[in-house]
Design an enzyme around this catalytic site. Structure first.
Site, mmCIF file in Angstrom:
data_model
loop_
_atom_site.group_PDB
_atom_site.id
_atom_site.type_symbol
_atom_site.label_atom_id
_atom_site.label_comp_id
_atom_site.label_asym_id
_atom_site.label_seq_id
_atom_site.Cartn_x
_atom_site.Cartn_y
_atom_site.Cartn_z
ATOM 1 N N GLY A 196 7.715 -1.600 -8.251
ATOM 2 C CA GLY A 196 7.563 -2.356 -7.012
ATOM 3 C C GLY A 196 6.804 -1.551 -5.986
ATOM 4 N N GLY A 248 4.563 -1.920 1.993
ATOM 5 C CA GLY A 248 3.694 -1.314 2.984
ATOM 6 C C GLY A 248 3.969 0.160 3.215
ATOM 7 C CG PHE A 249 5.914 1.445 5.894
ATOM 8 C CD1 PHE A 249 4.942 2.162 6.577
ATOM 9 C CD2 PHE A 249 6.267 0.198 6.367
ATOM 10 C CE1 PHE A 249 4.360 1.656 7.725
ATOM 11 C CE2 PHE A 249 5.683 -0.317 7.513
ATOM 12 C CZ PHE A 249 4.712 0.409 8.194
ATOM 13 C CB VAL A 305 10.528 0.588 -6.076
ATOM 14 C CG1 VAL A 305 11.876 0.781 -6.757
ATOM 15 C CG2 VAL A 305 10.729 0.181 -4.621
ATOM 16 C CE LYS A 359 12.068 0.601 -0.056
ATOM 17 N NZ LYS A 359 12.871 -0.395 0.675
ATOM 18 C CG ASP A 386 11.254 -9.194 4.644
ATOM 19 O OD1 ASP A 386 10.694 -10.307 4.746
ATOM 20 O OD2 ASP A 386 10.706 -8.214 4.110
#
Length: 608
Positions: free
Chosen positions: A329, A332-333, A336, A350, A446
């Site tokens: 995965g 933006g920051f 994963v 992560k 989110d």
């Protein structure tokens, strides 16, 4: 093809190895099993992974008695009895590899070979926590008779009972001991050893040894016997099979301490209990303060709860230096990665690179919140690590990845109606916990299909708390800068910045529509006139054409038309405006249960 599978060991050397360890009975076969499942990769890649896994485990056994390794689609594990020297351990392992090449066809995608001195296993799924077969593997020795069988039987039972009780309490789950039987005639000696996998819990070790101990009783009073499960090994004999230097003092683990030792332990325990009461009082006081904490104060709660601090080097190794092959995965920051850590657990790592103030805030927010949340439908934080600007969060690994892949990604159409409703229920329960059951109201901000992860049994877990915010009971809403994902965001938040838990409820409603339809909420191909999925769904509702929204890939025999309509109705309830018309997530969960189990219909609130 066989040349790919073979490791290229010289036949003469292997023959010498087999002769050496067989003479000491360490290569006596207890189990040899080849398995066939369904390999997801091509055969050449799979066999290459098998070879690399075996090579890596052999390398680890040069310095230890236990090894795990993982290459693409291949999990491996090997273990030697701790009384074997490094040379004999490697010899036993090499013998196992040779037997696998001889007995398992190259297309077999799993093997489990167990010997007296070691075992070797590989397969296409994570078996590191497995502890039992349908029944234990048992081998009894009948090659000679023991002197004084009654005394031998009694001593063997006593020693096996104690070593099985002691082993789960010992750090590396291994014990070897001997005991002389006292009788009027010849005094035979009993030798025994027990071992568990280092990847299982003490309770699993204890349960596993209890099974093999019970099974091994059927061998007595024969001179020897071994019983094994995937998770443990137990052996006894009237002849030594380990050196005296390998004997473990099991007395401290079996309650056999002296009177003075017991008094000392009682004193220590009493002191620790008193200390525990003091600590518990302090923690209770801090917990009470945390109930009214602001977001910044929650970092202190995180420190109170405690998380595992992983070695950056270990996590880098677990992810193959953050290889793209292990990436599961990205955002933006943070990216994963899948990782296999030293104890064999599969985790999700992560990786944050803190190049901006915003990235640092997201990282701190995620750590602060998730480390205090414990719910079956919320992702669990295992620990963290850092090196320079790189900060790592370690999460439980979700076998099936994110929900969006099953709705409109590469696995679209594979979810059944029942699975879809169960996922909806799980998300609802997770949000109800965050909004109403946690000591502070957490607004995720989110909620979307890509932030819903699915475990091996398709149990959903809410993930990615980088944008989450807290509210207190005395706050009607927060006014904050917009953050979220286009298509999932409630209008009052996107336009006016008014943030309440009903923003998550709106996003949940959008996700439900995606689950029912198999469509992405911003897919403009849905309806060129009405545009987004939510507008299309409302139009179908007004025209009483609910069922036109249902994913064409679903089998119509799997669901009731009435209950599909109710689920669509529920999704639309969650997207109503103004926000106060949306139901609380606890009520949404109850309504979802009704749909899942086809109970007598509850009255659905009227859509406005």
């Amino acid at each position: 093809m066989n040349s790919i599978f073979m490791l290229g060991l010289n036949f003469v050397i292997v023959s010498m190895i087999m002769t050496r360890i067989t003479s000491d009975s360490q290569a006596e076969e207890l189990l040899e099993r080849c398995t066939r499942f369904k390999v997801s990769t091509d055969l050449s890649t799979f066999l290459s992974s098998v070879n690399k896994t075996l090579e890596e485990m052999r390398k680890q056994l040069s310095n230890a008695h236990f090894a795990t390794a993982y290459e693409i689609d291949v999990f491996g594990m090997a273990q030697c009895r701790n009384y074997l020297s490094t040379v004999d351990c490697l010899a036993c392992f090499d013998a196992g590899v040779t037997q696998i090449r001889r007995k398992c066809d190259a297309t077999m995608d799993g093997a489990h070979f167990i010997y007296q001195g070691c075992f070797l296993r590989y397969g296409i799924y994570n078996f590191y926590k497995e502890i039992t077969f349908e029944s234990p593997v048992l081998v009894c020795s009948y090659n000679h008779s023991v002197a004084e069988p009654t005394a031998f039987n009694s001593t063997a039972q006593e020693l096996l009972t104690e070593i099985a009780a002691a082993t789960p309490k010992i750090k590396n789950y291994f014990a070897a001991a001997k005991r002389q039987a006292f009788s009027s005639g010849t005094a035979p000696t009993v030798y025994a050893a027990a071992q568990c996998l280092e990847t299982i819990s003490p309770s699993d070790c204890r349960n596993c040894l209890a099974r093999v101990y019970t099974d091994l009783q059927t061998c007595l009073p024969q001179p020897g016997g071994s019983s094994v499960e995937p998770g443990c090994f137990l052996r006894y004999s009237d002849r030594s099979f380990f050196a005296d230097s390998n004997i473990t003092n099991i007395t401290p683990y079996t309650g056999g301490e002296s009177s003075s030792s017991r008094k000392t332990i009682i004193g220590i325990v009493g002191g620790l209990c008193f200390l525990f009461l003091i600590i518990a009082s302090v923690l209770w006081f801090r917990f009470q303060k945390a109930k009214v904490a602001e977001r910044g104060d929650l970092l202190q709660v995180t420190k109170m709860q405690g998380t595992i601090i992983y070695s950056y080097k270990d996590l880098k190794s677990a992810t193959k230096s953050f290889s793209n092959d292990y990436k599961i995965g990205e955002g933006g920051f943070a990216d994963v990665y899948k990782g296999i850590i030293n104890n064999g657990d599969v985790v999700a790592v992560k990786k944050h690179v803190l190049t901006s103030k915003k990235a640092k805030e997201d990282f701190e927010g995620e750590v602060s919140l998730i480390s205090n949340i414990h719910h079956r439908n919320v992702i669990r934080l295992l620990g963290c690590s850092h090196k320079g600007s790189e900060l790592l969060l370690v999460y439980e690994y979700m076998e099936n990845g994110s929900l969006d892949k099953f709705l409109y990604g590469e696995k679209q159409g594979t979810l059944t109606w029942k699975q879809r409703v169960e996922i909806i229920l799980g998300i609802a329960r997770g949000l109800a916990y965050l909004h109403e059951e946690f000591h502070l109201c957490i607004i995720h901000r989110d909620i979307k299909s890509s932030n819903i992860l699915l475990d091996e049994g398709f149990q959903p877990k809410i993930a990615d708390f980088g944008l989450a915010r807290l509210t207190r009971e005395d706050q009607s809403h927060l006014s904050t800068r917009y953050a979220g994902t286009l298509g999932y965001t409630a209008p009052e938040y996107a336009i006016h910045g008014h943030l309440t838990e009903k923003v998550d409820t709106y996003s949940f409603g959008i996700v439900v529509l995606e689950i029912i339809s198999g469509l992405h909420c911003t897919d403009m191909k849905i309806d060129p006139v009405n545009g987004s999925l939510i507008e299309h769904a409302w139009k179908l509702y007004e025209d009483d054409k609910h069922l036109d929204l249902v994913d064409e890939k679903l089998d119509p025999n799997e669901y009731s038309r009435e209950y599909v309509k109710k689920m669509i109705h529920l999704a639309l309830m969650c997207t109503q405006s103004p926000a106060y018309q949306r139901p609380p997530m606890s009520e949404v969960g109850l309504l979802t249960i009704e749909v899942l189990f086809n109970q007598s219909p509850l009255s659905m609130p009227t859509l406005v």
